[in-house]
Design a protein around this motif. Sequence first.
Motif: not given
Length: 550
Positions: A65-77, A85-94, A401-404
């Motif tokens: 749920t990191l805020s900001g419009k531009e995501a820092v490209f993460p080191e993905l584990e 399709p894949h969906r999860i119930p996590t509002p306001n999330s990356n 982002f997130p909404i607010g």
Amino acid sequence: MRLKVFIVFLILSGCQSKELGENPNFSSSLMAYWKDKPMGSIWDFVPKEEIQELSLGWEYHGWDTLSGKEAVFPELEIGAEVNLPHRIPTPNSNIWYSAEFELENGILAVRADDGQQVWVEGNPILPDQDHVYQIPKTKGKITIRVINYAVAGGLTKVDWIPIGVWEKAKIDFEEEMQRKVFEAKSKLKEVDFASDKFQEFPIWYSDPVILPFDKDEYLIRWTGEKGHESWLYFGNDSTDMHFSTLATETEGTYSAFLPKKKAQFFKFEMSKTQSPVFEAPSKESKTQTSFAIWADSQGGWAEFERILQQVREKNPDFTIGIGDLVGNGRLESEYQKLLQYLSPIAVPHYLLPGNHDYDDSYQTWIPEAFRKVLKTESQKNYFSWQDGPCAFIALDPNENFPIGIVENSEQYEWFQSELKSEKWKEANWKIILVHQPPFSQGWMGYHGEKSMENLLRPVWESGLADLVISGHTHDYERLILDHQNGKTAFLIIGGAGGGLEPEDKKEEYPMMDKLIREHHFGWIEVTDKGLEFKAINQSGKVIDAFSLEK
């Protein structure tokens, strides 16, 4: 100030420079002609065998749920293997995904809820004007950040198409659109002219709609064939419209400013094409007003049309659309269709964006199709106005982002300034409009937008908000809260066309006073001393009502 002077100059100079033609060249707009027929898309011309579905072998790396419009490209584990399709119930999330593919030069078509950003081999790829991602030949990792504003979200579909196939499909689609325009012009023409002269007689795609601009002028907005000089004629007599002003055109979107005190009727000209005559608003009252409110029409055009028929019969002073105005906010044609549906109601339409109006806008967080068709360059997505005894503030939390509405942001400072203004404090009725509600019970997994509750609670508890009206949840909900400075009504008017929430499911809290799953709109009549509200369904039946008094 410079823009205003320029507009006045056009109106004054236009009064003597053009003569009005007599009769309309076409009997209706193209959108009216094709109303019940699919307009089609580029995808209709892509052979199915050329589409490579990339639905297998994805890794889901988790969410944040990191805020900001531009995501820092993460080191993905290393993540869990998933198929689309894949969906999860996590509002306001990356929500993060990646996969390894070997692909030739082509395009990626990505569908995610609500939107996405794409990297190929660590390099960001921006979508083009067709909302697809052109990628070079690659043998490496594709990474996708899904931006989820709703309750549940995720990556639903990724396809690859060879670049040559895509370019040919674009050409074929454009030729088909030209064929449809030619067919419509042939069927709708009211004046005899040879087919090789059709270019001199452009057709308008959507009838003009009246949009608010300032206290002196309305914005008249319509769409049509591109690149034609256009004029707006107006006056207080439908047979003698001797005032005129030059319209502007941007890629088929036409705009002109209509003086409120000089016009009860107007029509436009595009090259040699004359439009029919349209009515302008004439009703003005300082002591009372009545208006319709609606939200989440969201592509349910048949239901929305029935709602608008009821609205038109009520003869409102204006209407308010509180977000998710169309089903696919990335498509300009959706907003052209919206104009066509609104055009028979000849009053100003105040239109706010919702999260779906930001569809595929997650590189810039600017809802380009919404703004191109419904706004001028100088207008914000948040705004305020007064009508009769009411003052309105319209907010847009979707630009963050997130909404607010972030503290110390431009919109936040503007909002605080509006609340402190004399016009707000002295208004008999104070109404706040925002797509995402502070409270909601009817959407499973959702209790309302906490950021909106935190922002607005000090406002209503100080007696500075009589109504807070929202959409987002696809139902009708009402909650009236008492506080030391009076009472505030919270309304969700989310039933203007989109699919309704399931009848048998709701959250345990917050406990709303009323929750109804029907398509509907809101109707408000206001005087200095009283406010009467009705929720009305598609058949004109009142499904809820209440009143407030001063």
